[in-house]
Design an enzyme around this catalytic site. Structure first.
Site, PDB file in Angstrom:
ATOM      1  N   LYS A   1      34.727  45.106  42.091  1.00 35.73           N
ATOM      2  CA  LYS A   1      35.750  44.784  42.883  1.00 35.73           C
ATOM      3  C   LYS A   1      36.854  45.744  42.976  1.00 35.73           C
ATOM      4  O   LYS A   1      37.280  46.059  44.300  1.00 35.73           O
ATOM      5  CB  LYS A   1      36.842  43.397  42.504  1.00 35.73           C
ATOM      6  CG  LYS A   1      37.868  43.097  43.410  1.00 35.73           C
ATOM      7  CD  LYS A   1      37.126  42.900  44.754  1.00 35.73           C
ATOM      8  CE  LYS A   1      38.371  42.850  45.761  1.00 35.73           C
ATOM      9  NZ  LYS A   1      39.142  41.534  45.680  1.00 35.73           N
TER      10      LYS A   1
ATOM     11  N   LYS B   1      48.213  47.596  45.337  1.00 36.12           N
ATOM     12  CA  LYS B   1      48.225  47.175  44.111  1.00 36.12           C
ATOM     13  C   LYS B   1      46.576  47.548  43.327  1.00 36.12           C
ATOM     14  O   LYS B   1      46.414  48.254  42.354  1.00 36.12           O
ATOM     15  CB  LYS B   1      48.398  45.567  43.888  1.00 36.12           C
ATOM     16  CG  LYS B   1      47.963  45.033  42.232  1.00 36.12           C
ATOM     17  CD  LYS B   1      46.747  44.402  42.103  1.00 36.12           C
ATOM     18  CE  LYS B   1      46.518  43.410  43.321  1.00 36.12           C
ATOM     19  NZ  LYS B   1      45.444  42.657  42.914  1.00 36.12           N
TER      20      LYS B   1
END
Length: 298
Positions: free
Chosen positions: A171, A239
């Protein structure tokens, strides 16, 4: 039929849960903001008062939260998932977190008698609504088989990434590339605008050549329409880039382009655009250079 618990009914979690419900799985859901559970209550699904209750009632507990800290908070404490687990309950972690966080969560779940699958998803709100997210599954083959139906309701393809932690790594890989691409796209559009080029012509040239990408087509249309509804907010992209850079530092791999993209997203967030879609990173260039890209207003 397994009862599936959903913890986190935000922009991604809610449509994922709806698709699982539509596939015939009974649900028990929880969200800190109670109003987000109302559509599920209207569908006849169980709304839990705590994440502990979700874990106690569900065979499979899906967690869709924002970051490492949120994952830890959901698991720990007297009302956390770990306190409600029964032997054999499967925790299906689908948030974007660091490999270390998902590995620590897996250990804690196993120590509490549960089982764990690391399965973040690639895609934004549109694919989440259509059930076409790419599922980055990682864990023992038998467990992946046990949750195949739930994962299939959420997305396709389901990519077997390896052991727990490898889903998180995959991811970060894809979101690193995503952040680099949209940052470079916004930068190029700002450059072209400053050179007096037509926005429509720039889009035509991009879409006609080797750099053509669905991302550039979709986000190009959004920028032109001044549409920055958060399919994937700047703060979350920042993030993920931060996590990727930190992982790369630990591995001794330089990420100069990603580090630059991270700082661009950080600046756009500081300017007040953190809750807007990642395409709003173009506003950083607009505000600094004093120009207007496409039909959007600086």
């Amino acid at each position: 039929m397994q009862t599936v618990g959903f913890i986190g009914l935000g922009a991604m979690g809610a449509p994922m849960a709806e698709n699982v419900s539509d596939a015939g799985y009974p649900l028990v859901v929880y969200n800190r903001t109670r109003s987000r559970t109302e559509p599920f209550a209207e569908r006849g699904e169980i709304v839990a008062d705590s994440v502990r209750e979700v874990a106690r009632e569900a065979d499979v507990v899906v967690v869709v939260v924002t970051d490492d800290e949120a994952l830890e908070a959901v698991l720990e404490g007297d009302d956390g998932v770990l306190a409600g687990l029964t032997d054999g309950t499967i925790v299906l972690q689908m948030s974007t977190v660091t490999p270390a966080a998902t590995e620590a969560a897996a250990e804690a779940v196993r120590d509490a008698g549960g089982q764990y699958v690391d399965a973040p998803v690639s895609g934004t709100v549109g694919p989440a609504e259509k059930g076409t997210l790419t599922v980055l599954a990682a864990g023992p083959d038998d467990l992946l088989g046990d949750v195949e139906g739930v994962l299939g309701a959420i997305g396709e393809p389901i990519v077997d990434c390896g052991a727990v932690g490898d889903g998180a790594r995959m991811k970060l890989f894809v979101n690193l590339l995503l952040g680099d691409m949209i940052g470079a796209f916004a930068e190029a559009l700002a450059f072209g605008t400053a050179q007096g080029l037509s926005y429509d012509d720039m889009q035509t040239v991009v879409e006609a050549g080797a750099v053509d990408s669905p991302l550039f087509s979709i986000k190009g249309e959004n920028i032109a329409a001044d549409d920055f509804e958060p399919r994937f907010p700047i703060d979350l992209q920042f993030k993920d880039l931060r996590y990727a850079v930190e992982e790369a530092n630990d591995a001794g791999v330089p990420l100069p382009q990603t580090a630059a993209a991270r700082e661009t997203f950080s600046a756009a967030s500081s300017m007040g655009h953190g809750g807007e879609d990642m395409a709003a990173v173009v506003k950083f260039f607009e505000q600094v250079a004093g120009l207007s890209v496409g039909d959007s207003e600086s």
